[in-house]
Design a protein around this motif. Structure first.
Motif, PDB file in Angstrom:
ATOM      1  N   ARG A   1       0.835  -1.208   0.000  1.00  0.00           N
ATOM      2  CA  ARG A   1       0.000   0.000   0.000  1.00  0.00           C
ATOM      3  C   ARG A   1       0.868   1.256   0.000  1.00  0.00           C
ATOM      4  O   ARG A   1       0.625   2.200  -0.758  1.00  0.00           O
ATOM      5  N   GLU A   2       1.897   1.266   0.812  1.00  0.00           N
ATOM      6  CA  GLU A   2       2.786   2.427   0.891  1.00  0.00           C
ATOM      7  C   GLU A   2       3.488   2.676  -0.446  1.00  0.00           C
ATOM      8  O   GLU A   2       3.567   3.819  -0.916  1.00  0.00           O
ATOM      9  N   ILE A   3       3.975   1.626  -1.078  1.00  0.00           N
ATOM     10  CA  ILE A   3       4.638   1.764  -2.380  1.00  0.00           C
ATOM     11  C   ILE A   3       3.648   2.317  -3.406  1.00  0.00           C
ATOM     12  O   ILE A   3       3.932   3.291  -4.108  1.00  0.00           O
ATOM     13  N   TYR A   4       2.476   1.703  -3.491  1.00  0.00           N
ATOM     14  CA  TYR A   4       1.499   2.119  -4.501  1.00  0.00           C
ATOM     15  C   TYR A   4       1.014   3.547  -4.269  1.00  0.00           C
ATOM     16  O   TYR A   4       0.936   4.346  -5.206  1.00  0.00           O
ATOM     17  N   ASN A   5       0.722   3.868  -3.022  1.00  0.00           N
ATOM     18  CA  ASN A   5       0.186   5.194  -2.738  1.00  0.00           C
ATOM     19  C   ASN A   5       1.185   6.305  -3.041  1.00  0.00           C
ATOM     20  O   ASN A   5       0.785   7.428  -3.351  1.00  0.00           O
TER      21      ASN A   5
ATOM     22  N   ASN B   1       2.165  11.038  -6.422  1.00  0.00           N
ATOM     23  CA  ASN B   1       3.338  11.712  -6.976  1.00  0.00           C
ATOM     24  C   ASN B   1       3.603  11.479  -8.453  1.00  0.00           C
ATOM     25  O   ASN B   1       4.614  11.984  -8.960  1.00  0.00           O
ATOM     26  N   SER B   2       2.788  10.702  -9.132  1.00  0.00           N
ATOM     27  CA  SER B   2       3.109  10.411 -10.528  1.00  0.00           C
ATOM     28  C   SER B   2       1.855  10.165 -11.345  1.00  0.00           C
ATOM     29  O   SER B   2       0.750  10.034 -10.805  1.00  0.00           O
ATOM     30  N   THR B   3       2.078  10.037 -12.643  1.00  0.00           N
ATOM     31  CA  THR B   3       0.977   9.703 -13.553  1.00  0.00           C
ATOM     32  C   THR B   3       1.091   8.266 -14.067  1.00  0.00           C
ATOM     33  O   THR B   3       0.394   7.904 -15.003  1.00  0.00           O
ATOM     34  N   VAL B   4       1.951   7.446 -13.478  1.00  0.00           N
ATOM     35  CA  VAL B   4       2.050   6.062 -13.929  1.00  0.00           C
ATOM     36  C   VAL B   4       0.811   5.259 -13.545  1.00  0.00           C
ATOM     37  O   VAL B   4       0.552   4.216 -14.126  1.00  0.00           O
ATOM     38  N   THR B   5       0.057   5.733 -12.560  1.00  0.00           N
ATOM     39  CA  THR B   5      -1.266   5.191 -12.296  1.00  0.00           C
ATOM     40  C   THR B   5      -2.252   6.331 -12.449  1.00  0.00           C
ATOM     41  O   THR B   5      -1.948   7.476 -12.096  1.00  0.00           O
ATOM     42  N   PHE B   6      -3.417   6.017 -12.972  1.00  0.00           N
ATOM     43  CA  PHE B   6      -4.442   7.046 -13.120  1.00  0.00           C
ATOM     44  C   PHE B   6      -5.304   7.146 -11.870  1.00  0.00           C
ATOM     45  O   PHE B   6      -6.210   7.972 -11.816  1.00  0.00           O
TER      46      PHE B   6
ATOM     47  N   ASP C   1       1.255   7.323 -21.239  1.00  0.00           N
ATOM     48  CA  ASP C   1       2.087   7.746 -22.369  1.00  0.00           C
ATOM     49  C   ASP C   1       3.063   8.870 -22.016  1.00  0.00           C
ATOM     50  O   ASP C   1       3.842   9.294 -22.856  1.00  0.00           O
ATOM     51  N   GLN C   2       3.045   9.321 -20.777  1.00  0.00           N
ATOM     52  CA  GLN C   2       3.989  10.346 -20.322  1.00  0.00           C
ATOM     53  C   GLN C   2       4.587   9.904 -18.991  1.00  0.00           C
ATOM     54  O   GLN C   2       3.862   9.519 -18.086  1.00  0.00           O
ATOM     55  N   GLY C   3       5.899   9.948 -18.873  1.00  0.00           N
ATOM     56  CA  GLY C   3       6.557   9.642 -17.611  1.00  0.00           C
ATOM     57  C   GLY C   3       6.784   8.172 -17.335  1.00  0.00           C
ATOM     58  O   GLY C   3       7.182   7.802 -16.241  1.00  0.00           O
ATOM     59  N   ALA C   4       6.525   7.315 -18.300  1.00  0.00           N
ATOM     60  CA  ALA C   4       6.691   5.874 -18.077  1.00  0.00           C
ATOM     61  C   ALA C   4       7.565   5.238 -19.157  1.00  0.00           C
ATOM     62  O   ALA C   4       7.382   4.083 -19.512  1.00  0.00           O
ATOM     63  N   GLU C   5       8.518   5.992 -19.655  1.00  0.00           N
ATOM     64  CA  GLU C   5       9.377   5.498 -20.725  1.00  0.00           C
ATOM     65  C   GLU C   5      10.148   4.240 -20.319  1.00  0.00           C
ATOM     66  O   GLU C   5      10.329   3.328 -21.128  1.00  0.00           O
ATOM     67  N   ALA C   6      10.593   4.179 -19.064  1.00  0.00           N
ATOM     68  CA  ALA C   6      11.331   3.005 -18.594  1.00  0.00           C
ATOM     69  C   ALA C   6      10.434   1.767 -18.613  1.00  0.00           C
ATOM     70  O   ALA C   6      10.881   0.670 -18.963  1.00  0.00           O
ATOM     71  N   SER C   7       9.179   1.930 -18.262  1.00  0.00           N
ATOM     72  CA  SER C   7       8.239   0.805 -18.278  1.00  0.00           C
ATOM     73  C   SER C   7       8.010   0.322 -19.705  1.00  0.00           C
ATOM     74  O   SER C   7       8.008  -0.886 -19.972  1.00  0.00           O
TER      75      SER C   7
ATOM     76  N   ARG D   1      -5.618  11.185 -24.490  1.00  0.00           N
ATOM     77  CA  ARG D   1      -6.522  11.995 -23.669  1.00  0.00           C
ATOM     78  C   ARG D   1      -7.650  11.179 -23.016  1.00  0.00           C
ATOM     79  O   ARG D   1      -8.808  11.563 -23.058  1.00  0.00           O
ATOM     80  N   VAL D   2      -7.305  10.049 -22.411  1.00  0.00           N
ATOM     81  CA  VAL D   2      -8.313   9.237 -21.728  1.00  0.00           C
ATOM     82  C   VAL D   2      -8.264   9.409 -20.215  1.00  0.00           C
ATOM     83  O   VAL D   2      -9.156   8.951 -19.508  1.00  0.00           O
ATOM     84  N   GLY D   3      -7.223  10.058 -19.707  1.00  0.00           N
ATOM     85  CA  GLY D   3      -7.099  10.309 -18.275  1.00  0.00           C
ATOM     86  C   GLY D   3      -6.776  11.770 -18.031  1.00  0.00           C
ATOM     87  O   GLY D   3      -6.134  12.424 -18.857  1.00  0.00           O
ATOM     88  N   PHE D   4      -7.235  12.279 -16.901  1.00  0.00           N
ATOM     89  CA  PHE D   4      -6.956  13.668 -16.526  1.00  0.00           C
ATOM     90  C   PHE D   4      -6.470  13.666 -15.089  1.00  0.00           C
ATOM     91  O   PHE D   4      -7.224  13.344 -14.174  1.00  0.00           O
ATOM     92  N   LYS D   5      -5.190  13.955 -14.899  1.00  0.00           N
ATOM     93  CA  LYS D   5      -4.591  13.927 -13.571  1.00  0.00           C
ATOM     94  C   LYS D   5      -3.574  15.050 -13.472  1.00  0.00           C
ATOM     95  O   LYS D   5      -2.847  15.312 -14.435  1.00  0.00           O
ATOM     96  N   PHE D   6      -3.495  15.658 -12.310  1.00  0.00           N
ATOM     97  CA  PHE D   6      -2.567  16.777 -12.075  1.00  0.00           C
ATOM     98  C   PHE D   6      -2.780  17.885 -13.108  1.00  0.00           C
ATOM     99  O   PHE D   6      -1.838  18.440 -13.660  1.00  0.00           O
ATOM    100  N   ASP D   7      -4.046  18.153 -13.406  1.00  0.00           N
ATOM    101  CA  ASP D   7      -4.437  19.255 -14.299  1.00  0.00           C
ATOM    102  C   ASP D   7      -3.909  19.108 -15.727  1.00  0.00           C
ATOM    103  O   ASP D   7      -3.649  20.098 -16.408  1.00  0.00           O
ATOM    104  N   ARG D   8      -3.745  17.864 -16.176  1.00  0.00           N
ATOM    105  CA  ARG D   8      -3.355  17.676 -17.570  1.00  0.00           C
ATOM    106  C   ARG D   8      -3.939  16.377 -18.117  1.00  0.00           C
ATOM    107  O   ARG D   8      -4.213  15.432 -17.380  1.00  0.00           O
TER     108      ARG D   8
END
Length: 192
Positions: free
Chosen positions: A42-46, A51-56, A150-156, A173-180
């Motif tokens: 839970r701590e890892i996922y949260n 802090n990121s957009t790798v999860t919506f 599609d942004q911030g997950a190049e390593a994945s 444009r299927v997700g909207f997170k952190f105002d983008r």
């Protein structure tokens, strides 16, 4: 004599210095997740939720939600793995979930791999992916899907490609997170 000159002369030349102790190897064991691991998972996922957009996901997951997810995955025989340090610290986890709820999709799963912040860049994601693919094959699963931001997950994306995943689509444009607006890359691997 200036202080700087004095300090530079106090340092021994490289051939006279004691060699630095080698960094301790990054060691871990990959095993099935247990209920005791869920607070760490839970701590890892949260961290990634906030802090990121790798999860919506925009809301953190509770222990209750993780317990329900764990119980469901165990009930239907889906792999759920953790990487633990020799001291028992959970360094990362990997799991698969059903791709869709309709019965015809029962052999197709979506993968998820998340690493603790101190465990990135050390090959752990690759080790977890290898173990997850093997465990999924052993469970009789046939197709694995990755839905990657599609942004911030190049390593994945690169890691999935290295494991033979092929890009089979993308959605913009299927997700909207952190105002983008964010899209996803869809990748697939046959488990033979």
């Amino acid at each position: 004599m200036l202080q700087e000159e004095y300090e530079s002369r106090r340092v021994l030349p490289p051939h006279l210095r004691k060699p630095e102790a080698p960094e301790a190897p990054f060691s871990y064991e990959i095993r099935d997740a247990t209920p005791a691991d869920l607070p760490h998972i839970r701590e890892i996922y949260n961290y990634y939720v906030t802090n990121s957009t790798v999860t919506f996901d925009e809301d953190t997951m509770s222990i209750k939600a993780w317990k329900a997810k764990y119980a469901h995955l165990r009930k239907i025989g889906m792999p759920f793995l953790v990487a633990a340090s020799p001291s028992g610290q959970i360094l990362g986890y990997a799991l698969v979930t059903p791709w869709k709820q309709k019965a015809a999709y029962r052999f197709t799963v979506e993968n998820s791999i998340y690493l603790g912040q101190a465990s990135t860049g050390k090959g752990l994601g690759t080790a977890l992916m290898r173990a997850l693919v093997d465990a999924s094959k052993a469970a009789g699963l046939k197709e694995m899907i990755a839905v990657i931001a599609d942004q911030g997950a190049e390593a994945s994306i690169a890691m999935h490609r290295a494991f033979g995943f092929k890009q089979v689509g993308s959605m913009g444009r299927v997700g909207f997170k952190f105002d983008r607006w964010l899209g996803t890359v869809l990748m697939q691997k046959s488990l033979k």
